[in-house]
Design a protein around this motif. Structure first.
Motif, PDB file in Angstrom:
ATOM      1  N   ASP A 104       0.807  -1.217   0.000  1.00 34.26           N
ATOM      2  CA  ASP A 104       0.000   0.000   0.000  1.00 34.26           C
ATOM      3  C   ASP A 104       0.841   1.269   0.000  1.00 34.26           C
ATOM      4  O   ASP A 104       0.303   2.355  -0.163  1.00 34.26           O
ATOM      5  N   ARG A 105       2.132   1.158   0.195  1.00 38.16           N
ATOM      6  CA  ARG A 105       2.990   2.332   0.294  1.00 38.16           C
ATOM      7  C   ARG A 105       3.431   2.812  -1.083  1.00 38.16           C
ATOM      8  O   ARG A 105       3.623   2.023  -2.000  1.00 38.16           O
ATOM      9  N   VAL A 106       3.624   4.135  -1.194  1.00 38.97           N
ATOM     10  CA  VAL A 106       4.054   4.747  -2.447  1.00 38.97           C
ATOM     11  C   VAL A 106       5.184   5.722  -2.130  1.00 38.97           C
ATOM     12  O   VAL A 106       5.163   6.379  -1.089  1.00 38.97           O
ATOM     13  N   SER A 109       8.068   6.468   1.398  1.00 35.95           N
ATOM     14  CA  SER A 109       7.606   5.700   2.555  1.00 35.95           C
ATOM     15  C   SER A 109       7.731   4.203   2.331  1.00 35.95           C
ATOM     16  O   SER A 109       7.598   3.416   3.256  1.00 35.95           O
ATOM     17  N   ARG A 110       8.007   3.810   1.101  1.00 38.71           N
ATOM     18  CA  ARG A 110       8.178   2.402   0.767  1.00 38.71           C
ATOM     19  C   ARG A 110       9.545   1.884   1.201  1.00 38.71           C
ATOM     20  O   ARG A 110       9.762   0.686   1.326  1.00 38.71           O
TER      21      ARG A 110
END
Length: 130
Positions: A104-106, A109-110
């Motif tokens: 779900d991270r983009v 923040s990934r």
């Protein structure tokens, strides 16, 4: 000797012994053998290990990477003859055994913190206290 012990003793001979120590959160290069017709080539898949499951001959890792803005995941059996080599690029610092939340991270923040960062951070504190 039980049936389960016989199966494990047969599988013991097929386990790879040259695997590096890899953990969930590590960025790895997985060299896999691709056979096209009579030609064989090695293809490298670089990504973050988000899951590790199974044990013995059935042990697998799930590796995730981003290609053109799309997430791509592949599941590799560790002891398969199709996996030629696994190289560790960097060690990620994680607190979980499954990193499915990375789906779900983009963007930034990934990223995962580097495990060695803690050592560098404590060295910096010692220098500033002098």
């Amino acid at each position: 000797m039980g049936a389960q012990q016989i199966i494990e003793s047969v599988n013991q001979h097929q386990l790879k012994t040259d695997l590096p120590k890899i953990f969930v959160g590590d960025t790895v290069n997985v060299h896999s053998r691709i056979i096209e017709g009579e030609k064989e080539r090695i293809q490298v898949f670089q990504g973050v290990i988000i899951a590790r499951s199974g044990r013995g001959i059935n042990e697998t890792i799930t590796v995730r990477r981003i290609v053109d803005g799309q997430g791509v995941e592949r599941i590799f059996p560790l002891h398969s003859p199709r996996v030629a080599k696994i190289e560790t690029i960097r060690h990620g610092d994680t607190r979980r055994s499954k990193l499915y939340f990375l789906r779900d991270r983009v963007g930034k923040s990934r990223r995962l913190r580097d495990r060695r960062r803690k050592l560098k951070h404590t060295e910096g504190v010692k220098l500033s206290q002098r």
